[in-house]
Write an enzyme that holds these catalytic residues in place. Structure first.
Site, PDB file in Angstrom:
ATOM      1  CB  SER A   9      22.884   6.309  -8.584  1.00  0.00           C
ATOM      2  OG  SER A   9      23.306   6.823  -9.842  1.00  0.00           O
ATOM      3  CG  HIS A  34      22.538   9.954  -6.256  1.00  0.00           C
ATOM      4  ND1 HIS A  34      23.013  10.858  -5.327  1.00  0.00           N
ATOM      5  CD2 HIS A  34      23.565   9.744  -7.121  1.00  0.00           C
ATOM      6  CE1 HIS A  34      24.265  11.180  -5.613  1.00  0.00           C
ATOM      7  NE2 HIS A  34      24.631  10.518  -6.704  1.00  0.00           N
ATOM      8  CG  ASP A  36      25.276   9.968 -10.301  1.00  0.00           C
ATOM      9  OD1 ASP A  36      25.812  10.651  -9.399  1.00  0.00           O
ATOM     10  OD2 ASP A  36      24.930   8.782 -10.136  1.00  0.00           O
ATOM     11  CG  MET A  38      28.124  12.455 -14.838  1.00  0.00           C
ATOM     12  SD  MET A  38      28.808  10.819 -15.182  1.00  0.00           S
ATOM     13  CE  MET A  38      28.429   9.972 -13.659  1.00  0.00           C
ATOM     14  CG  HIS A  68      26.801  13.726  -7.456  1.00  0.00           C
ATOM     15  ND1 HIS A  68      27.394  12.475  -7.507  1.00  0.00           N
ATOM     16  CD2 HIS A  68      27.838  14.621  -7.402  1.00  0.00           C
ATOM     17  CE1 HIS A  68      28.702  12.607  -7.466  1.00  0.00           C
ATOM     18  NE2 HIS A  68      29.011  13.900  -7.432  1.00  0.00           N
ATOM     19  CG  MET A  70      29.930  14.343 -10.669  1.00  0.00           C
ATOM     20  SD  MET A  70      29.643  12.585 -10.940  1.00  0.00           S
ATOM     21  CE  MET A  70      27.863  12.540 -10.878  1.00  0.00           C
ATOM     22  CG  MET A 139      32.832  11.606  -4.972  1.00  0.00           C
ATOM     23  SD  MET A 139      31.193  11.064  -5.480  1.00  0.00           S
ATOM     24  CE  MET A 139      31.572   9.753  -6.645  1.00  0.00           C
ATOM     25  N   GLY A 144      32.272   9.581 -12.356  1.00  0.00           N
ATOM     26  CA  GLY A 144      32.141   9.451 -13.804  1.00  0.00           C
ATOM     27  C   GLY A 144      31.372   8.220 -14.236  1.00  0.00           C
ATOM     28  CG  PHE A 145      32.525   5.749 -15.770  1.00  0.00           C
ATOM     29  CD1 PHE A 145      31.895   5.782 -17.010  1.00  0.00           C
ATOM     30  CD2 PHE A 145      33.722   6.439 -15.606  1.00  0.00           C
ATOM     31  CE1 PHE A 145      32.463   6.476 -18.073  1.00  0.00           C
ATOM     32  CE2 PHE A 145      34.294   7.135 -16.661  1.00  0.00           C
ATOM     33  CZ  PHE A 145      33.658   7.158 -17.899  1.00  0.00           C
ATOM     34  N   GLY A 147      29.325   1.245 -11.150  1.00  0.00           N
ATOM     35  CA  GLY A 147      29.907  -0.096 -11.225  1.00  0.00           C
ATOM     36  C   GLY A 147      31.388  -0.173 -10.910  1.00  0.00           C
ATOM     37  CG  ASP A 177      27.926   8.792  -5.269  1.00  0.00           C
ATOM     38  OD1 ASP A 177      27.653   7.663  -5.716  1.00  0.00           O
ATOM     39  OD2 ASP A 177      27.725   9.858  -5.901  1.00  0.00           O
ATOM     40  N   GLY A 178      29.476   5.525  -4.378  1.00  0.00           N
ATOM     41  CA  GLY A 178      30.355   4.737  -5.236  1.00  0.00           C
ATOM     42  C   GLY A 178      30.765   3.400  -4.650  1.00  0.00           C
ATOM     43  N   GLY A 179      30.409   2.341  -5.358  1.00  0.00           N
ATOM     44  CA  GLY A 179      30.882   1.011  -4.977  1.00  0.00           C
ATOM     45  C   GLY A 179      30.246   0.436  -3.726  1.00  0.00           C
ATOM     46  CB  SER A 200      25.890  -1.335 -10.418  1.00  0.00           C
ATOM     47  OG  SER A 200      26.886  -1.019  -9.482  1.00  0.00           O
TER      48      SER A 200
HETATM   49  C1  DX5 Z   1      29.708   8.051  -9.912  1.00  0.00           C
HETATM   50  C2  DX5 Z   1      28.354   8.428  -9.421  1.00  0.00           C
HETATM   51  C3  DX5 Z   1      27.668   7.419  -8.577  1.00  0.00           C
HETATM   52  C4  DX5 Z   1      27.387   6.105  -9.273  1.00  0.00           C
HETATM   53  C5  DX5 Z   1      27.215   5.055  -8.222  1.00  0.00           C
HETATM   54  O1  DX5 Z   1      30.272   9.148 -10.532  1.00  0.00           O
HETATM   55  O2  DX5 Z   1      28.409   9.631  -8.653  1.00  0.00           O
HETATM   56  O3  DX5 Z   1      26.465   7.950  -8.030  1.00  0.00           O
HETATM   57  O4  DX5 Z   1      26.241   6.132 -10.060  1.00  0.00           O
HETATM   58  O5  DX5 Z   1      27.101   3.824  -8.875  1.00  0.00           O
HETATM   59  P1  DX5 Z   1      27.570   2.487  -8.167  1.00  0.00           P
HETATM   60  O6  DX5 Z   1      26.729   2.349  -6.914  1.00  0.00           O
HETATM   61  O7  DX5 Z   1      27.308   1.441  -9.176  1.00  0.00           O
HETATM   62  O8  DX5 Z   1      29.026   2.668  -7.823  1.00  0.00           O
HETATM   63 ZN    ZN Z   2      26.558  10.357  -7.557  1.00  0.00          ZN
END
Ligand code: DX5
Ligand code: ZN
Length: 220
Positions: A9, A34, A36, A38, A68, A70, A139, A144-145, A147, A177-179, A200
């Protein structure tokens, strides 16, 4: 064997050197890039529009772009990103007034379509859409973020969606997607995911070649 795809991402990339960052992760083994997108309305953050996608493709990026969204509403942006050369466009069902129409719009513009389900969004959104989809995104953080920490209850959802996909006989990617990190990617893959967004974990690594090697080792 299922083919695993890694989708870095760019939200976690250094925007001041975006072209180099994208080329570096492609060289290291990225299967998708990817994006993101927003809008500071559907999610409490603001990123970028379709020109970034257009410019990266113009500069020679051939790896498929996975957008993606959002954002709310989505249909206008679907047009923009399809025109900019996106391969996948995914959106959140809560962000579209006419979900089926938005899915059909993505496909009519020659892109692959996906629905993104937030941690608290029920799988019932898939009841009447599954056969139209090329990708389902779960998700594992609230959008939104980058990390944020992986929400463990999503594991059960992964198992359920893998079952839905397999029993449908449809060719649908299951993306998380995420973490996602080196510590949990193996368990996530065993639960049924084949496509891993990683922000991240990849972009905070000092050596992209070596983090990809570590990821592939975890998955094998
Ligand atoms: C969150 C995003 C993710 C994010 C993933 O809203 O959709 O794609 O960038 O970042 P990490 O892998 O750091 O959770
Ligand atoms: Zn994403």
């Amino acid at each position: 064997m299922k083919q695993f795809w890694i989708a870095p991402s760019i939200l976690s990339a250094d925007f001041s050197q975006l072209g180099q960052e994208v080329n570096a992760v492609i060289k290291a083994g990225a299967d998708l890039i990817h994006f993101d997108v927003m809008d500071n309305h559907f999610v409490p953050n603001l990123t970028f529009g379709s020109k970034i996608c257009q410019d990266l493709i113009k500069s020679g990026v051939k790896t498929p772009i996975d957008v993606h969204l959002m954002c709310q509403p989505v249909d206008h942006l679907i047009h923009d990103f399809a025109e900019a050369g996106a391969t996948y466009i995914t959106f959140h069902p809560e962000a579209s007034t006419h979900v089926d129409r938005s899915i059909r719009l993505i496909k009519s513009l020659g892109c692959k379509a996906g629905l993104v389900l937030n941690p608290a969004t029920p799988l019932s959104w898939l009841n009447h859409t599954l056969s139209e989809l090329d990708m389902i995104v779960l998700m594992s953080v609230n959008p939104g973020f980058s990390g944020q920490a992986f929400i463990p209850s999503v594991m059960k959802k992964i198992i359920d969606v893998r079952q839905l996909i397999d029993s449908s006989g449809c060719d649908i990617r299951l993306q998380i997607d995420g973490g996602v990190s080196l510590d949990n990617i193996k368990d996530i893959s065993v639960a049924g995911v084949d496509t891993f967004v990683m922000g991240s974990t990849i972009f905070n690594a000092s050596d992209y070649m070596s983090i990809f090697k570590d990821i592939v080792a975890e998955l094998s």
